[in-house]
Design an enzyme around this catalytic site. Structure first.
Site, PDB file in Angstrom:
ATOM      1  N   CYS A  43       0.819  -1.220   0.000  1.00  0.00           N
ATOM      2  CA  CYS A  43       0.000   0.000   0.000  1.00  0.00           C
ATOM      3  C   CYS A  43       0.850   1.266   0.000  1.00  0.00           C
ATOM      4  O   CYS A  43       0.722   2.109  -0.884  1.00  0.00           O
ATOM      5  CB  CYS A  43      -0.932  -0.008   1.202  1.00  0.00           C
ATOM      6  SG  CYS A  43      -1.930   1.485   1.327  1.00  0.00           S
ATOM      7  N   HIS A 443     -23.192  24.805   3.326  1.00  0.00           N
ATOM      8  CA  HIS A 443     -23.273  25.418   1.992  1.00  0.00           C
ATOM      9  C   HIS A 443     -22.190  26.498   1.866  1.00  0.00           C
ATOM     10  O   HIS A 443     -21.961  27.261   2.804  1.00  0.00           O
ATOM     11  CB  HIS A 443     -24.656  26.056   1.800  1.00  0.00           C
ATOM     12  CG  HIS A 443     -24.784  26.827   0.524  1.00  0.00           C
ATOM     13  ND1 HIS A 443     -25.011  26.213  -0.681  1.00  0.00           N
ATOM     14  CD2 HIS A 443     -24.692  28.163   0.268  1.00  0.00           C
ATOM     15  CE1 HIS A 443     -25.076  27.140  -1.627  1.00  0.00           C
ATOM     16  NE2 HIS A 443     -24.877  28.332  -1.068  1.00  0.00           N
TER      17      HIS A 443
END
Length: 464
Positions: A43, A443
């Protein structure tokens, strides 16, 4: 030399093994770890991390080509493949060195060498200086996996590559064939295609990224073709004829066999477990298609012997291996960990556009007999995506119509590999559609699409 005794011996220092060693040490156990190559395993050294470094370079190069869209100008745009690779190797080296530091910090004894298990409770380590005999009541196998090679399609490091060759390419391919469209194949196809290789991807199944939801696969194919890739589905590479500087591939589909010439081939047709020369069969360990058979707690059936990560089978993901490592360490220490739920482990593919998913696909949910509700929300409906210049993609959610359980979530588009964890947490907490609907998403963010997709499943989408 007398055997050295430990509470736990971990064989393999990849993301499963080194995490198991750390957690076992945290719980007060005396731990040894054996690694024959590099701390961090495949990995950190030859897989997840260096490929992401390569793909980041390709992403920046792609964005530089789009400079005009953002009111910018770039001249003399080019790349240095050797420098790109050097950065990738530097990132891998830095992180591998970090594992060594973590082993010291957690008082884990490291043995660099090849391990065998001559008998239960014993690990023999062949090092540069000789052989070390280690004993422990508990042994964790975390030896990982390597590239599968098919007869006639074997890698030679020159014309035909595995992922290891592709991470340190001898040259920039001009005409590239990638065999296999799973995560490994598509990521390398995306990298080399972005840098200018004429790229063809061959997939034996009926669609690219075959483990993903069919809608995601279809969208991905369209995006790849738009980028210039050639995608050949339901096609098999029967033979490779090699000669200096070129490979002639024999490609078979329903219409018959044709040939195409390439200068480079990358074979990405799956992986096989590293089970050889460990002495597992003599101990009575069950092996199924190169992987160790275990129960839900990674027990092999041989007292005190566990297997985690890629050697223990699908899903072949580093984060699954790490979580198994923690679970087994806690089990050995007398704790009562929960077993892993494979359907709650996310899969991520870092091509362009990115792909991420967790749980059941729509087809699998129907196959399992669920009455389902499906929600979708496109990137084009999200303000942040438009501001980023990344308006292509969608998020899809699947719910049990009777209970509101989220059965699956599937995404394609910018940064979805960073978004998917929100749904993973939701599944772990057994959140219903109501819980997700009542969550306030910030947002402007891409995460708002996750909210909208849930709303859409119940006919309540606000921005579509």
């Amino acid at each position: 030399m007398a055997a050295q005794n430990f509470d736990v011996i971990v064989v393999g220092a990849g993301p499963g093994g080194y995490v198991a060693a750390i957690r076992a040490s945290q719980l007060g156990l005396k731990v040894a770890i054996v690694e024959r190559e590099n701390l961090g395993g495949i990995c950190l050294n030859w897989g997840c991390i260096p490929t992401k470094a390569l793909l980041r370079s390709a992403e920046v190069f792609h964005l530089m080509h789009r400079a005009k869209e953002f009111g910018l100008s770039v001249t003399g745009l080019d790349f240095d493949l050797n420098a790109v690779v050097a950065r990738s190797r530097g990132v891998a080296k830095q992180l591998s060195g970090g594992i060594g530091h973590l082993m010291k910090k957690n008082k884990v004894t490291v043995f660099m060498g090849a391990a065998t298990l001559p008998k239960a409770g014993t690990v023999s380590v062949k090092t540069d200086k000789g052989v070390d005999e280690l004993t422990a009541k508990s042994i964790i196998l975390a030896t990982g996996a390597r590239a599968r090679e098919l007869p006639g399609l074997e890698a030679d490091g020159d014309l035909v590559w595995t992922y290891r060759h592709a991470l340190q390419p001898k040259r920039m391919p001009k005409k590239l064939l990638v065999i296999g469209s799973g995560a490994i194949g598509i990521e390398f196809a995306s990298f080399f295609n972005t840098l200018g290789a004429d790229t063809t991807v061959v997939e034996v199944m009926d669609r690219v990224l075959p483990v993903e939801d069919a809608e995601v696969s279809a969208f991905a194919k369209k995006a790849f073709v738009k980028q210039g890739m050639k995608i050949l589905e339901k096609t098999t590479v029967k033979k490779l004829d090699r000669s200096p500087g070129k490979v002639v591939a024999h490609l078979e589909d329903a219409k018959g066999t044709t040939t195409q010439e390439f200068d480079t081939v990358i074979s990405a047709v799956g992986i096989i477990g590293n089970i050889e020369n460990l002495g597992l069969e003599a101990l009575g360990v069950k092996i199924d298609r190169t992987h160790v058979v275990t129960d839900e707690f990674c027990r092999t059936g041989v007292a005190g012997l566990y297997a985690i990560g890629d050697i223990a089978g699908a899903p072949w993901l580093a984060h699954k291996a790490s979580h198994e490592g923690v679970m087994v360490a806690e089990l050995i220490a007398g704790k009562h960990p929960h077993p892993i739920k494979p359907n709650s482990i996310a899969g991520c593919t870092y091509c362009y556009p990115q792909v991420a998913s967790v749980g059941l696909t729509e087809a699998k949910a129907k196959e399992a007999g669920y009455d389902i509700k499906v929600g979708r929300f496109p990137f084009i409906g999200n303000g942040k995506a438009i501001a980023l210049g990344e308006a292509e993609g969608f998020i899809k959610t699947i719910f049990d119509a009777k209970t509101g359980e989220m059965l699956g979530a599937h995404m394609i588009g910018a940064e979805v590999t960073e978004l998917i964890q929100g749904y993973v947490v939701a599944r772990g907490l057994e959140s219903t559609e109501e819980d997700l609907m009542n969550t306030v998403f910030p947002h402007p963010t891409l995460s708002e699409m996750m909210h909208e997709s849930v709303l859409d499943a119940y006919g309540r989408a606000l921005h579509m």
